[in-house]
Design a protein around this motif. Structure first.
Motif, PDB file in Angstrom:
ATOM      1  N   LEU A   1       0.808  -1.222   0.000  1.00 38.10           N
ATOM      2  CA  LEU A   1       0.000   0.000   0.000  1.00 38.10           C
ATOM      3  C   LEU A   1       0.843   1.274   0.000  1.00 38.10           C
ATOM      4  CD1 LEU A   1      -2.755  -1.096   2.548  1.00 38.10           C
ATOM      5  CD2 LEU A   1      -2.876  -1.106   0.051  1.00 38.10           C
ATOM      6  N   CYS A   2       2.153   1.135  -0.041  1.00 37.68           N
ATOM      7  CA  CYS A   2       3.005   2.324   0.071  1.00 37.68           C
ATOM      8  C   CYS A   2       2.879   3.251  -1.137  1.00 37.68           C
ATOM      9  CB  CYS A   2       4.467   1.905   0.250  1.00 37.68           C
ATOM     10  SG  CYS A   2       4.813   1.077   1.817  1.00 37.68           S
ATOM     11  N   ALA A   3       2.685   2.683  -2.335  1.00 36.52           N
ATOM     12  CA  ALA A   3       2.626   3.495  -3.554  1.00 36.52           C
ATOM     13  C   ALA A   3       1.218   4.014  -3.804  1.00 36.52           C
ATOM     14  CB  ALA A   3       3.113   2.683  -4.752  1.00 36.52           C
ATOM     15  N   SER A   4       0.651   4.605  -2.799  1.00 40.83           N
ATOM     16  CA  SER A   4      -0.678   5.195  -2.932  1.00 40.83           C
ATOM     17  C   SER A   4      -0.622   6.628  -2.423  1.00 40.83           C
ATOM     18  CB  SER A   4      -1.701   4.393  -2.136  1.00 40.83           C
ATOM     19  OG  SER A   4      -1.540   4.645  -0.753  1.00 40.83           O
ATOM     20  N   THR A   5      -1.737   7.293  -2.488  1.00 36.68           N
ATOM     21  CA  THR A   5      -1.788   8.661  -1.981  1.00 36.68           C
ATOM     22  C   THR A   5      -2.551   8.764  -0.667  1.00 36.68           C
ATOM     23  OG1 THR A   5      -3.757   9.110  -3.305  1.00 36.68           O
ATOM     24  CG2 THR A   5      -1.628   9.660  -4.298  1.00 36.68           C
ATOM     25  N   ASP A   6      -3.023   7.627  -0.169  1.00 41.77           N
ATOM     26  CA  ASP A   6      -3.870   7.608   1.016  1.00 41.77           C
ATOM     27  C   ASP A   6      -3.020   7.494   2.276  1.00 41.77           C
ATOM     28  OD1 ASP A   6      -6.561   5.466   2.260  1.00 41.77           O
ATOM     29  OD2 ASP A   6      -6.067   7.576   2.635  1.00 41.77           O
ATOM     30  N   TYR A   7      -2.330   8.575   2.626  1.00 45.04           N
ATOM     31  CA  TYR A   7      -1.488   8.610   3.803  1.00 45.04           C
ATOM     32  C   TYR A   7      -2.189   9.356   4.929  1.00 45.04           C
ATOM     33  CZ  TYR A   7       2.636   6.476   1.783  1.00 45.04           C
ATOM     34  OH  TYR A   7       3.526   5.573   1.254  1.00 45.04           O
ATOM     35  N   ALA A   8      -2.016   8.858   6.159  1.00 49.52           N
ATOM     36  CA  ALA A   8      -2.765   9.401   7.289  1.00 49.52           C
ATOM     37  C   ALA A   8      -2.025  10.495   8.043  1.00 49.52           C
ATOM     38  CB  ALA A   8      -3.116   8.273   8.253  1.00 49.52           C
ATOM     39  N   TYR A   9      -0.709  10.438   8.045  1.00 53.12           N
ATOM     40  CA  TYR A   9       0.063  11.357   8.863  1.00 53.12           C
ATOM     41  C   TYR A   9       0.996  12.190   7.977  1.00 53.12           C
ATOM     42  CZ  TYR A   9      -1.674   8.327  12.496  1.00 53.12           C
ATOM     43  OH  TYR A   9      -2.505   7.605  13.315  1.00 53.12           O
ATOM     44  N   TRP A  10       1.017  13.502   8.277  1.00 54.92           N
ATOM     45  CA  TRP A  10       1.721  14.442   7.408  1.00 54.92           C
ATOM     46  C   TRP A  10       2.582  15.392   8.218  1.00 54.92           C
ATOM     47  CZ3 TRP A  10       1.171  14.205   2.091  1.00 54.92           C
ATOM     48  CH2 TRP A  10       0.163  13.342   1.625  1.00 54.92           C
ATOM     49  N   GLY A  11       3.693  15.785   7.623  1.00 55.60           N
ATOM     50  CA  GLY A  11       4.495  16.837   8.200  1.00 55.60           C
ATOM     51  C   GLY A  11       3.973  18.198   7.784  1.00 55.60           C
ATOM     52  N   GLN A  12       4.650  19.231   8.248  1.00 56.51           N
ATOM     53  CA  GLN A  12       4.190  20.599   7.992  1.00 56.51           C
ATOM     54  C   GLN A  12       4.668  21.126   6.639  1.00 56.51           C
ATOM     55  OE1 GLN A  12       6.838  19.858   9.745  1.00 56.51           O
ATOM     56  NE2 GLN A  12       8.428  21.292   9.081  1.00 56.51           N
ATOM     57  N   GLY A  13       5.625  20.448   6.034  1.00 50.56           N
ATOM     58  CA  GLY A  13       6.112  20.850   4.722  1.00 50.56           C
ATOM     59  C   GLY A  13       7.383  21.676   4.798  1.00 50.56           C
ATOM     60  N   THR A  14       8.172  21.561   3.746  1.00 51.30           N
ATOM     61  CA  THR A  14       9.382  22.367   3.612  1.00 51.30           C
ATOM     62  C   THR A  14       9.476  22.837   2.160  1.00 51.30           C
ATOM     63  OG1 THR A  14      11.777  22.434   4.019  1.00 51.30           O
ATOM     64  CG2 THR A  14      10.891  20.367   3.168  1.00 51.30           C
ATOM     65  N   GLN A  15       9.765  24.122   1.973  1.00 53.93           N
ATOM     66  CA  GLN A  15       9.741  24.714   0.638  1.00 53.93           C
ATOM     67  C   GLN A  15      11.039  24.441  -0.102  1.00 53.93           C
ATOM     68  OE1 GLN A  15       7.202  26.392  -0.955  1.00 53.93           O
ATOM     69  NE2 GLN A  15       8.534  26.479  -2.769  1.00 53.93           N
ATOM     70  N   VAL A  16      10.903  24.033  -1.346  1.00 54.17           N
ATOM     71  CA  VAL A  16      12.031  23.875  -2.258  1.00 54.17           C
ATOM     72  C   VAL A  16      11.813  24.803  -3.439  1.00 54.17           C
ATOM     73  CG1 VAL A  16      13.199  22.308  -3.858  1.00 54.17           C
ATOM     74  CG2 VAL A  16      12.533  21.510  -1.589  1.00 54.17           C
ATOM     75  N   THR A  17      12.784  25.660  -3.702  1.00 54.89           N
ATOM     76  CA  THR A  17      12.693  26.600  -4.811  1.00 54.89           C
ATOM     77  C   THR A  17      13.920  26.437  -5.699  1.00 54.89           C
ATOM     78  OG1 THR A  17      11.463  28.169  -3.440  1.00 54.89           O
ATOM     79  CG2 THR A  17      12.458  29.012  -5.473  1.00 54.89           C
ATOM     80  N   VAL A  18      13.682  26.186  -6.981  1.00 55.46           N
ATOM     81  CA  VAL A  18      14.755  25.988  -7.950  1.00 55.46           C
ATOM     82  C   VAL A  18      14.636  27.077  -9.014  1.00 55.46           C
ATOM     83  CG1 VAL A  18      15.889  24.374  -9.510  1.00 55.46           C
ATOM     84  CG2 VAL A  18      14.616  23.515  -7.541  1.00 55.46           C
ATOM     85  N   SER A  19      15.688  27.835  -9.196  1.00 57.49           N
ATOM     86  CA  SER A  19      15.643  28.933 -10.165  1.00 57.49           C
ATOM     87  C   SER A  19      16.693  28.770 -11.249  1.00 57.49           C
ATOM     88  CB  SER A  19      15.834  30.259  -9.443  1.00 57.49           C
ATOM     89  OG  SER A  19      17.072  30.265  -8.772  1.00 57.49           O
TER      90      SER A  19
END
Length: 122
Positions: free
Chosen positions: A104-122
Motif C-alpha cells: 500500500l506504500c505506492a498510494s496517496t492515502d497517507y494518514a500522517y503528514w508533516g508541515q512541509g518544507t519549501q524547495v525553490t529551484v531557479s
C-alpha cells in the motif's frame, strides 16, 4: 504521531538538496513513508515512497534517476536526496506516513503528514 521535515531551501537549476523527515510517536519501524509535493494551482503529487524495511521503492516518472528516497530505521528518519534539480521541482514538499503493509506504500492515502518544507529551484 509527529513528522518534522527539514532541509528545504533555494538552489539553482542543476543543484542538489537533501530533505529529511523525523517520525516520532510510533514504536514500530516498519511502515510506509513517502514524499509528496504541491505547488500553487496544482494537485499534490506523490514523489517517492517506500516500505521502511528498504523495499517497495517507487518514484514518480518526473523524478526517476534524479531523486533517491531512503530511511534510517535507527533514527526514524526519511530522506530524499534530490539531484539535478529543475525549476519544475519547485514546490512545498511534505513527508507522510502510513501504518500499512508494503503493498500500500505506492498510494496517496497517507494518514500522517508533516508541515512541509519549501524547495525553490531557479
Amino acid at each position: 504521531v509527529q513528522l518534522v521535515e527539514s532541509g528545504g531551501g533555494s538552489v539553482q537549476a542543476g543543484g542538489s538538496l537533501r530533505l529529511s523527515c523525523v517520525l516520532s510517536g510510533y514504536n514500530s519501524n516498519r511502515y510506509c513513508m513517502a514524499w509528496f509535493r504541491q505547488s500553487p494551482g496544482t494537485e499534490r503529487e506523490r514523489v517517492a515512497s517506500m516500505w521502511t524495511a528498504g523495499t517497495n521503492l517507487d518514484y514518480a516518472d518526473s523524478v526517476k534517476g534524479r531523486f533517491t528516497i531512503s530511511h534510517d530505521n535507527a533514527k526514524y528518519t526519511l530522506t530524499l536526496q534530490m539531484n539535478s534539480l529543475k525549476p519544475e521541482d519547485t514546490a512545498m514538499y511534505y513527508c507522510a506516513a502510513r501504518f500499512a503493509g508494503p503493498s500500500l506504500c505506492a498510494s496517496t492515502d497517507y494518514a500522517y503528514w508533516g508541515q512541509g518544507t519549501q524547495v525553490t529551484v531557479s
